[in-house]
Structures are given as C-alpha cells and as structure tokens.
Design a protein around this motif. Structure first.
Motif, PDB file in Angstrom:
ATOM      1  N   ILE A  55       0.722  -1.118   0.025  1.00  0.00           N
ATOM      2  CA  ILE A  55       0.170  -0.176   0.058  1.00  0.00           C
ATOM      3  C   ILE A  55       0.943   1.274  -0.047  1.00  0.00           C
ATOM      4  N   GLY A  56       2.178   1.173  -0.190  1.00  0.00           N
ATOM      5  CA  GLY A  56       3.015   2.259  -0.385  1.00  0.00           C
ATOM      6  C   GLY A  56       2.495   3.514  -1.229  1.00  0.00           C
ATOM      7  N   ASP A  57       2.106   3.200  -2.274  1.00  0.00           N
ATOM      8  CA  ASP A  57       1.607   4.381  -3.182  1.00  0.00           C
ATOM      9  C   ASP A  57       0.509   5.003  -2.604  1.00  0.00           C
ATOM     10  N   LEU A  58      -0.238   4.451  -1.618  1.00  0.00           N
ATOM     11  CA  LEU A  58      -1.440   5.189  -1.141  1.00  0.00           C
ATOM     12  C   LEU A  58      -0.984   5.950  -0.037  1.00  0.00           C
ATOM     13  N   ALA A  59       0.246   5.899   0.357  1.00  0.00           N
ATOM     14  CA  ALA A  59       0.704   6.821   1.471  1.00  0.00           C
ATOM     15  C   ALA A  59       0.691   8.229   0.935  1.00  0.00           C
ATOM     16  N   ALA A  60       0.502   8.333  -0.302  1.00  0.00           N
ATOM     17  CA  ALA A  60       0.655   9.851  -0.824  1.00  0.00           C
ATOM     18  C   ALA A  60      -0.841  10.516  -0.756  1.00  0.00           C
ATOM     19  N   ASP A 216      -1.376   5.544  10.826  1.00  0.00           N
ATOM     20  CA  ASP A 216      -0.990   5.761   9.481  1.00  0.00           C
ATOM     21  C   ASP A 216      -0.583   4.140   9.313  1.00  0.00           C
ATOM     22  N   PRO A 217      -1.000   3.576   8.208  1.00  0.00           N
ATOM     23  CA  PRO A 217      -0.779   2.011   7.800  1.00  0.00           C
ATOM     24  C   PRO A 217       0.544   1.925   7.350  1.00  0.00           C
ATOM     25  N   ILE A 218       1.310   1.073   7.729  1.00  0.00           N
ATOM     26  CA  ILE A 218       2.634   0.758   6.934  1.00  0.00           C
ATOM     27  C   ILE A 218       2.324  -0.581   6.011  1.00  0.00           C
ATOM     28  N   THR A 221      -1.081  -6.504   6.228  1.00  0.00           N
ATOM     29  CA  THR A 221      -0.837  -7.975   6.478  1.00  0.00           C
ATOM     30  C   THR A 221      -0.985  -8.715   7.668  1.00  0.00           C
ATOM     31  N   PRO A 222      -1.897  -9.794   7.715  1.00  0.00           N
ATOM     32  CA  PRO A 222      -2.303 -10.448   8.789  1.00  0.00           C
ATOM     33  C   PRO A 222      -1.346 -10.681   9.863  1.00  0.00           C
ATOM     34  N   ASN A 223      -1.513 -10.413  11.138  1.00  0.00           N
ATOM     35  CA  ASN A 223      -0.408 -11.056  12.026  1.00  0.00           C
ATOM     36  C   ASN A 223       0.867 -10.195  12.091  1.00  0.00           C
ATOM     37  N   ARG A 224       1.026  -9.309  10.837  1.00  0.00           N
ATOM     38  CA  ARG A 224       2.143  -8.483  10.822  1.00  0.00           C
ATOM     39  C   ARG A 224       1.640  -6.990  10.577  1.00  0.00           C
ATOM     40  N   SER A 225       0.627  -6.703  10.570  1.00  0.00           N
ATOM     41  CA  SER A 225       0.228  -5.329  10.346  1.00  0.00           C
ATOM     42  C   SER A 225       0.949  -4.457  11.155  1.00  0.00           C
ATOM     43  N   ALA A 226       1.179  -3.002  10.500  1.00  0.00           N
ATOM     44  CA  ALA A 226       2.191  -1.932  11.376  1.00  0.00           C
ATOM     45  C   ALA A 226       1.600  -0.719  10.891  1.00  0.00           C
ATOM     46  N   TYR A 227       1.834   0.195  11.987  1.00  0.00           N
ATOM     47  CA  TYR A 227       1.153   1.633  11.696  1.00  0.00           C
ATOM     48  C   TYR A 227       2.259   2.372  12.562  1.00  0.00           C
TER      49      TYR A 227
END
Length: 271
Positions: A55-60, A216-218, A221-227
């Motif tokens: 989802i890196g492109d959606l960070a913009a 702010d999501p990074i 991924t299930p069990n490895r989600s990061a914000y």
C-alpha cells in the motif's frame, strides 16, 4: 479528454460505523471520525488489493474530514462461546479448550450511530486520484465503514473535482438538518495543516488543535500489520445553517443541485 482530478469528494454514512483507533483485546473502540488507516483500507479494498498487498503508493493520499453529523456512541456487549459444549468453545492460545466457568469470552465493541462524514481526498499525483476515484465508483469488493458489519447506505464517490478542491468541501451541502439557528459549528480533521486561500483565517481567540494518532498504515498483512504515528489537525468553523441539506430525499436534492452547478462551472466555455 477528461481532465485529471484535483481531488475527490467522498460521502460516508450508514446506520453504524466503527473506526478502530486503539482497539486492544476485548475492548474494540471507535474514533469519532474516520481514521487514516480506515480510509486507506477502504480505498485499497475498492482497488481489489488483499491485506498482504503493498500500500506504499497510497501513503501519498491526504484526507480532510468534515463531520456533518457526529452521531452518537453505541456500546455493544458481545459474547462468544456462551452455552456451548466444551468442544465448540473458543480455543486458547495454547490450543486447549477453556475450562468450566471460562468458556464465555466477552468483549465491548463501540460504534457510531447515524453519523455522516464528507471526506476530501487529495494527492500530488492526479493519476493516482483518478485511479482511486474509479475504484470508489466501482469497488472491487463491497465497501464497509470500518468493520464488515457496517455497510454504507449511499454511494461513496460524490465527485471527482476539476477545480480548487477545498472550496468544494467547504461549500458542499451538509448531510444534516438545520439546528434552527443562523449558524452551526462544524468540525474538520486533517492530516495536514489548514493552509491555503480557501480556508478562512483562524479567529484571534482560537487556535487549530494539533494531536497525534497511531493510525498511518505501513502494512495490513495479517499478524504483521504495522502503523506509524501521524499528525492530526482539527479546526471548527461556524457555517451558515442554510447550507444544511437535510436528510433523505432533501439531502439528495440539495446535493444534486450543488454538483450540477459544480460541473457547469468546471466545464470549458463554448467558443
């Protein structure tokens, strides 16, 4: 050739919404307005991306939320496993079954009732906005407002803007009834400072509120989600009560009339 958009106007309303902000274990909270992670997740789902997709492109993407109707808070006392035989109860982390007296798992889940939000989506790349707008108009998967049990009661995309986007957000009819006064106070939340000629200056006796949120999501991924944390800017504006579009058919009529004028002003003049 259709011009690329400068912004997207998105409408979020339904019987229930739930935008988890600090949910932990048996306490499932909701923010009082859509979170950045919830909005990016909504767009990623509309694009047909699974939870393990980048989802890196959606960070913009940048979001400014107008709280048309704040709604009211609903607390749902939820149980799992009550009254079931042991072989059908909830499995523990060790893989065993819960013993007698501990078979029922309880949780408290919070929702917003009858809330409505208008969201302005902007980005430096208009092509990204066009792609997101088309996905919101024809979502790959059925959209939901924070949780799968919270479907929207109206189409998400109101308009792909071809003019200064902030002014359109400020002038769009409010999805609420008039309070019976000449003005009403409306809250805005944004992940960027309220700058630019469209925003009225802040009164001398007031200041914009600045806070932080860990939404702010990074990765989803299930069990490895990061914000990561991000800035949240809040401003309250006194808006004319005449801008209230009402509910139901009344709101749809006001909205249609405004969007018709908006499209007319955006169309190039005839030679």
């Amino acid at each position: 050739m259709t011009p690329l958009p400068t912004g997207l106007l998105v409408h979020l309303s339904g019987p229930l919404q739930s935008w988890g902000e600090r949910s932990r274990f048996n306490q499932r909270d909701t923010s009082r307005a859509p979170t950045r992670s919830g909005l990016i997740g909504l767009i990623a789902s509309a694009l047909g991306r699974g939870r393990d997709h980048p989802i890196g492109d959606l960070a913009a993407l940048r979001f400014t939320v107008r709280i048309d109707r704040p709604g009211t808070l609903l607390r749902d006392f939820h149980t799992v496993g009550g009254g079931m035989p042991r072989d059908l109860t909830v499995i523990t982390a060790e893989g065993a079954r819960r013993g007698a007296g501990k078979r029922t798992v309880t949780s408290e889940r919070y929702y917003l009732q009858d809330a409505a939000f208008t969201v302005l989506v902007t980005a430096p790349d208009p092509t990204l906005l066009q792609t997101c707008g088309e996905a919101l108009r024809h979502p790959h998967w059925p959209p939901y407002l924070g949780r799968r049990a919270c479907p929207p009661n109206a189409p998400l995309l109101l308009a792909a803007l071809e003019r200064e986007p902030t002014m359109s957000l400020l002038n769009l009819p409010l999805a609420r009834t008039s309070p019976g006064t000449s003005t009403l106070r409306v809250e805005f939340r944004s992940d960027a400072p309220f700058s630019g000629p469209a925003w009225p200056p802040t009164p001398e006796n007031e200041t914009d509120v600045f806070t932080e949120a860990q939404d702010d999501p990074i990765s989803f991924t299930p069990n490895r989600s990061a914000y990561r944390s991000r800035s949240v800017y809040r401003r309250h504006l006194d808006m004319p009560a005449s801008q209230c579009g009402g509910l139901g058919v009344g709101y749809l009529t006001s909205l249609s009339e405004y969007l018709t004028v908006l499209r007319t002003e955006s169309s190039p003049a005839s030679p």
